[in-house]
Design an enzyme around this catalytic site. Sequence first.
Site, mmCIF file in Angstrom:
data_model
loop_
_atom_site.group_PDB
_atom_site.id
_atom_site.type_symbol
_atom_site.label_atom_id
_atom_site.label_comp_id
_atom_site.label_asym_id
_atom_site.label_seq_id
_atom_site.Cartn_x
_atom_site.Cartn_y
_atom_site.Cartn_z
ATOM 1 N N TYR A 89 -18.783 51.309 70.395
ATOM 2 C CA TYR A 89 -19.482 50.231 71.109
ATOM 3 C C TYR A 89 -19.788 49.100 70.141
ATOM 4 O O TYR A 89 -20.144 49.360 68.984
ATOM 5 C CB TYR A 89 -20.791 50.749 71.721
ATOM 6 C CG TYR A 89 -20.676 50.931 73.215
ATOM 7 C CD1 TYR A 89 -20.405 49.831 74.016
ATOM 8 C CD2 TYR A 89 -20.810 52.172 73.806
ATOM 9 C CE1 TYR A 89 -20.275 49.976 75.391
ATOM 10 C CE2 TYR A 89 -20.680 52.324 75.185
ATOM 11 C CZ TYR A 89 -20.408 51.218 75.964
ATOM 12 O OH TYR A 89 -20.284 51.352 77.314
ATOM 13 N N GLU B 194 -21.350 45.757 71.400
ATOM 14 C CA GLU B 194 -21.876 44.601 72.148
ATOM 15 C C GLU B 194 -22.527 43.611 71.197
ATOM 16 O O GLU B 194 -23.196 43.999 70.231
ATOM 17 C CB GLU B 194 -22.889 45.075 73.195
ATOM 18 C CG GLU B 194 -22.178 45.666 74.406
ATOM 19 C CD GLU B 194 -23.091 46.377 75.367
ATOM 20 O OE1 GLU B 194 -22.917 47.599 75.532
ATOM 21 O OE2 GLU B 194 -23.972 45.716 75.934
ATOM 22 N N ASP C 226 -6.627 27.273 82.741
ATOM 23 C CA ASP C 226 -6.254 28.685 82.703
ATOM 24 C C ASP C 226 -4.763 28.727 82.378
ATOM 25 O O ASP C 226 -3.919 28.446 83.230
ATOM 26 C CB ASP C 226 -6.546 29.303 84.078
ATOM 27 C CG ASP C 226 -6.142 30.760 84.154
ATOM 28 O OD1 ASP C 226 -5.421 31.239 83.262
ATOM 29 O OD2 ASP C 226 -6.539 31.422 85.137
ATOM 30 N N THR D 190 -4.734 35.136 79.526
ATOM 31 C CA THR D 190 -4.544 36.558 79.288
ATOM 32 C C THR D 190 -3.654 36.650 78.058
ATOM 33 O O THR D 190 -3.053 35.652 77.633
ATOM 34 C CB THR D 190 -3.843 37.262 80.464
ATOM 35 O OG1 THR D 190 -2.673 36.519 80.802
ATOM 36 C CG2 THR D 190 -4.742 37.355 81.671
ATOM 37 N N LYS E 229 0.942 38.292 79.180
ATOM 38 C CA LYS E 229 2.046 37.732 79.970
ATOM 39 C C LYS E 229 3.080 37.152 79.002
ATOM 40 O O LYS E 229 3.623 37.894 78.202
ATOM 41 C CB LYS E 229 1.501 36.705 80.960
ATOM 42 C CG LYS E 229 0.537 37.338 81.987
ATOM 43 C CD LYS E 229 0.125 36.356 83.055
ATOM 44 C CE LYS E 229 -0.729 36.987 84.131
ATOM 45 N NZ LYS E 229 -2.168 36.979 83.844
ATOM 46 N N ARG F 201 -2.871 44.063 77.209
ATOM 47 C CA ARG F 201 -3.525 43.610 78.447
ATOM 48 C C ARG F 201 -4.950 43.167 78.116
ATOM 49 O O ARG F 201 -5.783 43.992 77.760
ATOM 50 C CB ARG F 201 -3.535 44.798 79.409
ATOM 51 C CG ARG F 201 -3.907 44.510 80.822
ATOM 52 C CD ARG F 201 -3.354 45.596 81.725
ATOM 53 N NE ARG F 201 -1.913 45.450 81.805
ATOM 54 C CZ ARG F 201 -1.286 44.604 82.631
ATOM 55 N NH1 ARG F 201 -1.979 43.877 83.474
ATOM 56 N NH2 ARG F 201 0.014 44.512 82.623
HETATM 57 N N1 DSN Z 1 -1.785 39.130 88.605
HETATM 58 C C1 DSN Z 1 -1.427 38.003 87.782
HETATM 59 C C2 DSN Z 1 -0.110 37.459 88.152
HETATM 60 O O1 DSN Z 1 0.731 38.233 88.558
HETATM 61 O O2 DSN Z 1 0.129 36.265 88.037
HETATM 62 C C3 DSN Z 1 -2.462 36.955 87.794
HETATM 63 O O3 DSN Z 1 -3.715 37.524 87.825
#
Ligand code: DSN
Length: 482
Positions: free
Chosen positions: A68, A70, A245, A274, A277, A283
């Site tokens: 942990y 925090e 974003d 994120t 991607k 992730r």
């Molecule tokens: N689930 C993601 C996507 O496929 O674009 C976005 O949150």
Amino acid sequence: MNDETLAKTASSAYDAALEVIATVEPRIAAATRQELADQRASLKLIASENYASPAVLLTMGTWFSDKYAEGTIGHRFYAGCQNVDTVESVAAEHARELFGAPYAYAQPHSGIDANLVAYWSILAHHIETPGLAKLGAKNVNELSEADWESLRAELGNQRLLGMSLDAGGHLTHGFRPNISGKMFHQQQYGTDPDTGLLDYDVVRAKAREFKPLVLVAGYSAYPRRIDFARMREIADEVGATLMVDMAHFAGLVAGKVFTGNEDPVPHAHVVTTTTHKSLRGPRGGLVLAQEEFAADVDRGCPMVLGGPLSHVMAAKAVALAEARQPAFRTYAQSIADNAKSLAEGFLSRGATLVTGGTDNHIVLLDVSSFGLTGRQAESALLDAGVVTNRNSVPADPNGAWYTSGIRLGTPALTTRGFGATEFDKVAELMVQVLSNTQPGTTSAGAPSKASYQLADGVADRVKAESAELLDAHPLYPGLDLA
Ligand code: DSN
């Protein structure tokens, strides 16, 4: 270590790990092996997925998961966090250097977390009492519209303007059923009904009229680049904070494909992403901010988050280090080049694309020209080993469940080494499937938006042709699990 030795070492590591896992729950070990086999055997075209390196994946499987931490770097609510401090500092340092951001926060567990941290930071920055106590006082699922109304009043009745879901925006950009559409008064901008393109004059007009506190830019299904300098101009004109974003295209920013006005980092007040991607990491989420927002974002825990996932922050650090290597720029450029080849492959075979093409990593195929819904197309393609996801097109007559679109992306197969020729072939195979699929009927004989019939033999033929492409570009080459 050369590539071959590296692969052998990774193989041994995974074999050993799976052997240990199998002593406790063999079904999980078996499913893990099967998942690799399945991913190896399919054409993965989901725009938001990728294949992280063995170094990134291995980093997640450690005892950092047990800790942990925090708080913030050097200021934790638990003892013994010196190694987590190292991990978080290294991740933040790589993120700042890679993106040229004054401040980076590596704790968010996901893109949604990153966006919530960003929104609450912006509110906290602008409003003295953001009303958090009230949120904690009750189960939010039980809040009535009147509760939300009073909460918004406490929050200063703030407004958010973001891209609508059907134009390619994300749930968290003010979609009414999402928390972002409840905590703010929200309005959405769409795309031009004729071209499918973002119209900055329309965004400006809406912003002038609505006067949002937060202007959100970014997308998860828009196949074009955005001029973030223009978005910042609009935000400045109405006194809004610009939040971008970049979850989908962070890899293209990291790889310097999107530069100048297309790079959100110098233009936005706060940028979220994120890491899994196009950025090809674990992730997770990340927030970048200009100096004036740094202290507010740094309060992500306890404002929105609990304990950070230290093992994932460690993997973010490794992935960001990879993204700073020159090879990542070549990879990022190939993602964009390959998307163009995929789009050309469809257009030359008579298919319809939203906006008529792409200049990022996304191709949005309108399958209504094949007489199909997105749901039917997605299922038929999956039968043939092509993994995609159905997606709304602007003003979709089939709604968000059945849809009229199929969203495709090139990051994953580009990681496997696919180039222009292979992506043209992928378009050809997909057109074979779609043009041999007929919409089905319900059990009562009415037209169905879900059932379909794929002509005999097509799935096997396409799978065989895909296998040639996939075998020539192995996933995790050299990783042989016993
Ligand atoms: N689930 C993601 C996507 O496929 O674009 C976005 O949150």
